[in-house]
Design a protein around this motif. Sequence first.
Motif, short mmCIF file in Angstrom:
data_model
loop_
_atom_site.label_atom_id
_atom_site.label_comp_id
_atom_site.label_asym_id
_atom_site.label_seq_id
_atom_site.Cartn_x
_atom_site.Cartn_y
_atom_site.Cartn_z
N GLY A 108 0.63 -1.21 0.06
CA GLY A 108 -0.10 -0.06 0.08
C GLY A 108 0.65 1.35 -0.06
O GLY A 108 2.04 1.28 0.00
N MET A 156 -2.91 7.13 -9.60
CA MET A 156 -2.95 5.97 -10.07
C MET A 156 -1.87 5.41 -11.32
O MET A 156 -1.40 4.44 -11.38
CB MET A 156 -4.30 5.42 -10.60
N ARG A 160 -1.87 -2.55 -3.80
CA ARG A 160 -3.23 -2.88 -3.71
C ARG A 160 -4.22 -1.63 -2.96
O ARG A 160 -5.30 -1.08 -3.14
CB ARG A 160 -3.58 -4.03 -3.18
N TYR A 161 -3.15 -1.24 -1.85
CA TYR A 161 -4.22 -0.38 -0.79
C TYR A 161 -3.52 1.07 -1.01
O TYR A 161 -2.52 1.28 -0.87
CB TYR A 161 -3.85 -0.81 0.64
N LEU A 162 -4.72 2.02 -1.33
CA LEU A 162 -4.47 3.50 -1.30
C LEU A 162 -4.84 4.09 0.16
O LEU A 162 -6.18 3.76 0.65
CB LEU A 162 -5.16 4.12 -2.47
N VAL A 187 -11.28 5.13 -7.94
CA VAL A 187 -10.97 3.55 -7.82
C VAL A 187 -12.01 2.33 -8.27
O VAL A 187 -11.66 1.34 -8.49
CB VAL A 187 -10.43 3.20 -6.65
N THR A 227 -11.44 -0.67 -10.26
CA THR A 227 -10.15 -0.83 -10.26
C THR A 227 -9.91 -2.11 -9.32
O THR A 227 -10.65 -2.61 -8.65
CB THR A 227 -9.43 0.25 -10.28
N SER A 228 -8.52 -2.49 -9.21
CA SER A 228 -8.27 -3.44 -8.15
C SER A 228 -7.87 -2.68 -6.96
O SER A 228 -7.39 -3.29 -6.04
CB SER A 228 -6.92 -4.24 -8.59
N TYR A 229 -7.81 -1.16 -6.73
CA TYR A 229 -7.38 -0.61 -5.60
C TYR A 229 -8.46 -0.77 -4.63
O TYR A 229 -9.72 -0.72 -5.15
CB TYR A 229 -6.81 0.87 -6.04
N GLU A 230 -8.03 -0.72 -3.28
CA GLU A 230 -8.86 -0.69 -2.13
C GLU A 230 -8.59 0.56 -1.38
O GLU A 230 -7.25 0.92 -1.25
CB GLU A 230 -8.86 -1.74 -1.29
#
Length: 426
Positions: free
Chosen positions: A3, A20, A30-32, A100, A103-106
């Motif tokens: 992250g 991004m 993965r983690y923002l 997001v 997207t794959s970001y959480e």
Amino acid sequence: MSGIHIHPHDILDEGPSAIMERVGRMDGVRYLLPEMNTIFERNPYPLGVLPHNPVHPVVMGTGTFHVPLRTRELYPRLYQKEDATLSEGADSLAVLLEAVKGTSYEVVPWVNLLNGHFKGDVEANGVFDFRGRPVDHWLCPNGPDVVGMWTEVLAATSERYGCTTFLLDRIRYPDWAGKTVNPSGIFSCFCDRCRAKMDDQGINTDLLQLDMVLIASLLSAKEFDQAVDVMTTSESMQAWVRFKQDNVSEFIEKLTASLAERNPAIVCWLDLWPPSYAWLLGQDYTRLTRVSPALKHFPYHKLGGGADVQGLIRYFASTPEEQEHAFRAFQRLFGMSYPITYEQFVRQGFPIEFVGIENDKVRRQSQPGTYIFSGIQMWNLSTGELIQAIGEARRSAADDLLYYCYGWAGDELFDAAGASSARERR
């Protein structure tokens, strides 16, 4: 999956697409973790400019709340000052969450609990040092309104934005840094609530304060080893250290229980100091990880573990000889024995082994199964130094990496992190 921390000005000034794109080059993030409320910190710290911000070369954190929740209405007795950008319609958290989607970001909001520009009955909830002076902008874990305020704020954030995981930062007593170096802030808290609680537990506050006055006088006299001796052998000082750890742990236990009553889906991760320092600031890894499944700490070796080591040394010592003496005493207090001089530390920080040593300590002190993010310094260092820190963290007992931070990092560092991740997978 790793992250990265993101400040509100990153989102508002650069926009999520730029964020991004750069983070995507790191490969594996993965983690923002967008910051909901700032501390009193220069961005970037301690000098330089923001390398890719098109609006601001430098941003000074002012301890304000950056999410439009009307915190005063949520909890009138204690609340955080709202940032001026909110009156202009800014909502950095909403902007990032919208970007997001698909997207794959959480998104995991990052929130500073006990340090900021608070308003309302601050005196009843604030920290006081051993001389009875208020420590500006710090809330006491024993404050009567602190759990209630953060329960309302985090529950409201979850309800409005759908976030169920939060990273809780500034869950400790003051250290020696901040807007200025203030070592006396360490010797806290002596508010009425803490005094009464210490009395109930059999801690003689008069003797404790006498020990603290003695330590302060020894430090002023450059008697650094003697000051460490008192710190480590005094029964009242050791009882006070345990007292602080119990208070922080109880605060997090009460807050997580209160949040679970409001919304059982809410999960709290913890942002802690490296274990070599954490004990003095009230952070007990073993107890805290009973109520949290994941944590991040920050073994930033070039900065001395995130602590303003140079600021503390220079506060008490002016000549090279005094600084070497103080640095040796500093290492002894915090259980370190790195074979470097203070002059070498100023140039290079701690040896790279610091990263692995601290991560391994975290693993030993945490509950089995705790997910451990190793904080990675991502500014004020070369690409080679970044790759070295990433490699040391990956060889350690940590599970993954959490980078600090997006807005302070030059473009070359995003590419270096990505190259390192690609090599790791091969």
